[in-house]
Design a protein around this motif. Structure first.
Motif, PDB file in Angstrom:
ATOM      1  N   LEU A  45      49.630  99.879  24.712  1.00 32.67           N
ATOM      2  CA  LEU A  45      48.914 100.252  23.421  1.00 32.67           C
ATOM      3  C   LEU A  45      49.894 100.695  22.504  1.00 32.67           C
ATOM      4  O   LEU A  45      49.644 100.324  21.165  1.00 32.67           O
ATOM      5  N   THR A  46      50.808 101.504  22.825  1.00 32.78           N
ATOM      6  CA  THR A  46      51.407 102.515  21.886  1.00 32.78           C
ATOM      7  C   THR A  46      52.872 101.842  21.528  1.00 32.78           C
ATOM      8  O   THR A  46      53.595 102.328  20.440  1.00 32.78           O
ATOM      9  N   GLY A  47      53.494 101.224  22.397  1.00 36.75           N
ATOM     10  CA  GLY A  47      54.616 100.655  22.366  1.00 36.75           C
ATOM     11  C   GLY A  47      55.562 101.919  22.919  1.00 36.75           C
ATOM     12  O   GLY A  47      56.934 101.718  22.914  1.00 36.75           O
ATOM     13  N   LEU A  48      55.096 103.186  23.155  1.00 39.82           N
ATOM     14  CA  LEU A  48      56.032 104.347  23.722  1.00 39.82           C
ATOM     15  C   LEU A  48      56.419 103.983  25.061  1.00 39.82           C
ATOM     16  O   LEU A  48      55.763 103.041  25.784  1.00 39.82           O
ATOM     17  N   LYS A  49      57.458 104.720  25.643  1.00 43.99           N
ATOM     18  CA  LYS A  49      57.588 104.701  27.001  1.00 43.99           C
ATOM     19  C   LYS A  49      56.324 105.262  28.170  1.00 43.99           C
ATOM     20  O   LYS A  49      55.694 106.003  27.560  1.00 43.99           O
ATOM     21  N   ASN A  50      56.351 104.574  29.132  1.00 42.55           N
ATOM     22  CA  ASN A  50      55.389 105.070  29.896  1.00 42.55           C
ATOM     23  C   ASN A  50      55.693 106.025  30.960  1.00 42.55           C
ATOM     24  O   ASN A  50      56.792 106.557  30.713  1.00 42.55           O
ATOM     25  N   ARG A  51      54.541 106.478  31.782  1.00 41.91           N
ATOM     26  CA  ARG A  51      55.047 107.583  32.692  1.00 41.91           C
ATOM     27  C   ARG A  51      56.317 107.434  33.647  1.00 41.91           C
ATOM     28  O   ARG A  51      57.169 108.082  33.836  1.00 41.91           O
ATOM     29  N   ARG A  52      56.468 106.207  34.207  1.00 36.16           N
ATOM     30  CA  ARG A  52      57.443 105.971  35.027  1.00 36.16           C
ATOM     31  C   ARG A  52      58.789 105.797  34.428  1.00 36.16           C
ATOM     32  O   ARG A  52      59.818 106.782  34.846  1.00 36.16           O
ATOM     33  N   ARG A  53      58.854 105.321  33.258  1.00 37.86           N
ATOM     34  CA  ARG A  53      60.205 105.429  32.323  1.00 37.86           C
ATOM     35  C   ARG A  53      60.358 106.975  31.969  1.00 37.86           C
ATOM     36  O   ARG A  53      61.444 107.373  31.925  1.00 37.86           O
ATOM     37  N   PHE A  54      59.483 107.659  31.414  1.00 39.69           N
ATOM     38  CA  PHE A  54      59.668 109.127  31.199  1.00 39.69           C
ATOM     39  C   PHE A  54      60.127 109.972  32.279  1.00 39.69           C
ATOM     40  O   PHE A  54      61.084 110.613  32.044  1.00 39.69           O
ATOM     41  N   GLY A  55      59.870 109.704  33.449  1.00 37.16           N
ATOM     42  CA  GLY A  55      60.326 110.407  34.741  1.00 37.16           C
ATOM     43  C   GLY A  55      61.825 110.058  34.805  1.00 37.16           C
ATOM     44  O   GLY A  55      62.491 110.872  35.129  1.00 37.16           O
TER      45      GLY A  55
END
Length: 499
Positions: free
Chosen positions: A337-347
């Motif tokens: 939706l946003t093009g931001l990193k998701n939860r997995r990549r954030f971790g």
């Protein structure tokens, strides 16, 4: 908001078919040219034979050059990972190298100082070794630095055990090429020698430096050297690559410093030679065609065209596969939706920053953000308006961040930010600025409630707690901000004034 994947897929398919259209055009063009000049003879046997030698050398050189270039890409990965990559990650890189080029084996060779030897051997589960004159492996003696073979992958079926821990610098020939590669920053090739995994061939070493370290001078490169990416070519494979561009029954011989390496002993007066260069070393390729006065020019044109089309087709296939893999990796790590990193990549990124903080003795901060009153936007204006609001807030966050910061959407209306190399007061300023920007944002629709954010801050440093502890501290601080009346910033373990 509709993701852009379908358009990207369409573009990839178009590029794929355009590439293969060029391949077909090259093949068809070569056949057409052969038909046009069907009645013409070759200029002379000597000229044809020299062309064969040059073409064979270029064929082998192009295939070897592709592999050396991929070896440099692998070295760039090792640099970026700082020698912290796993065996699985190495196997993924090695599979790409071995499946699309002329390499018979690849590996990674770290530099190990004498003071770090015991820890290296304990962590890897093998001893640093060297070979005696009879080829037997034994424990390496004390030296200032070692270059042990630590990761290996091969496409050959061998009965020999992989010589993990073999110190390649214990061999004077390899030691000189390791030193040259490390000093110049360029790939360096050995002469034809016995390979660590058996057989004879060529080792190519590509230096790996500490990520971000200066490497403009020899002294800087020596100080920044952390290891080498290794590639092995078997001489029989190089000879086979050279003969693919030649008619049947043509003899090929490979010379090293004037001495025969592979192939039959050919008469120099009846043969043609061409230089074959791999990395920084040059060999001589000798070609003798027994079919005097030679084959016709149309046949040669067809062979060259088909060979070039086949090589280009293989490159298009590899390129298409790599582009698809890159898109899949992006989809696996990006919020659609946003093009931001998701939860997995954030971790993954937060764990990397925690490790970097401990390694480089720096501090940083994690911000956890939860939008206030967001449910009312969905209830009042509907989910499409809620999606637009989430995308707008993502744009606000992205505009406030440095290039090195990590911004992610964890799900729903929850976001997270990692601020590397950031003191607590700077993190508070960033959080307050984000809160103000979100507060000033006007959701679509007259009936939409105002959007604010509750933000929690947790810092980390060289002695930081675990990943879970840091994330939990930031999350708890965020809920403290909500309990304090929302639209505020809280620091884990401290009281903070509302934004």
């Amino acid at each position: 908001m509709t993701p852009a994947e379908p358009a990207d897929n369409k573009g990839m398919r178009l590029r794929f078919w355009l590439g293969y259209a060029v391949v077909v055009a090259i093949a068809a063009g070569s056949v057409a040219m052969a038909l046009v000049v069907h009645d013409r003879e070759a200029t002379s046997f000597e000229q044809m034979q020299r062309a064969e030698a040059t073409r064979s050398a270029r064929q082998a050189e192009a295939l070897a050059g592709l592999s050396v270039g991929q070896l440099s890409s692998a070295a760039a990965f090792y640099e970026a990972e700082g020698r912290s990559f796993t065996k699985h990650e190495f196997d993924v890189v090695a599979d790409s190298l071995l499946s699309s080029g002329a390499l018979s084996a690849t590996g990674f060779i770290p530099t190990v100082a004498d003071g770090d030897r015991a820890r290296f051997e304990r962590n890897h589960g093998f001893t640093i070794l060297s070979r005696d004159r009879l080829g037997a492996l034994h424990q390496e003696g004390k030296r200032e630095r070692y270059f042990p073979l630590s990761y290996v992958a091969t496409k050959m079926k061998l009965n020999l055990a992989t010589p993990y821990g073999y110190d390649l610098a214990s061999d004077p020939v390899r030691a000189s090429r390791l030193a040259r590669a490390g000093n110049t920053g360029e790939p360096s090739a050995t002469p034809v020698i016995r390979l660590p995994l058996g057989g004879t061939g060529i080792n190519v070493f590509r230096p790996v430096y500490r990520d971000g370290a200066p490497t403009a001078t020899v002294a800087q490169r020596r100080a920044a050297l952390t290891g080498f990416a290794l590639g092995s070519f078997r001489v029989s494979d190089l000879a086979a690559a050279a003969t693919t561009a030649l008619p049947d029954e043509v003899d090929v011989e490979l010379l090293q410093s004037g001495r025969q390496v592979v192939g039959p002993d050919l008469d120099r007066e009846e043969s043609a030679t061409a230089r074959l260069r791999i990395a920084d070393r040059t060999w001589q390729l000798v070609v003798r065609d027994p079919h005097r006065p030679g084959v016709s020019l149309p046949v040669l044109i067809a062979i060259v065209g088909v060979a070039l089309a086949a090589l280009l087709g293989a490159l298009v296939l590899v390129w298409s596969r790599n582009e698809k893999m890159q898109e899949l990796r992006l989809q696996a790590s990006q919020d659609p939706l946003t093009g931001l990193k998701n939860r997995r990549r954030f971790g993954e990124d937060l764990r990397s920053e925690l490790a970097r903080s401990r390694r480089e003795d720096t501090v940083g901060a994690v911000l956890m953000l939860d939008l206030d009153n967001f449910k009312q936007v969905n209830d009042t204006l509907g989910h499409p308006a809620g999606d637009r609001t989430i995308a707008d807030i993502a744009g606000v966050l992205r505009g406030r961040m440095r290039a090195t910061d990590v911004v992610a959407r964890l799900g729903g209306d929850e976001f997270a930010v990692v601020l590397p190399r950031c003191e607590l007061d700077e993190a508070e300023e960033v959080a307050e600025a984000i809160a103000r920007s979100i507060r000033m944002h006007t959701p679509p629709g007259e009936a939409a409630p105002p959007i604010t954010a509750s933000i929690g801050i947790a810092t980390f440093g060289p002695r930081a707690e675990s990943y879970d502890a840091v994330l939990s501290a930031a999350d708890n601080a965020m809920y403290e901000a909500k309990r304090a009346g929302r639209d505020s910033v809280r620091v884990a373990g401290q009281a903070a004034s509302p934004s």
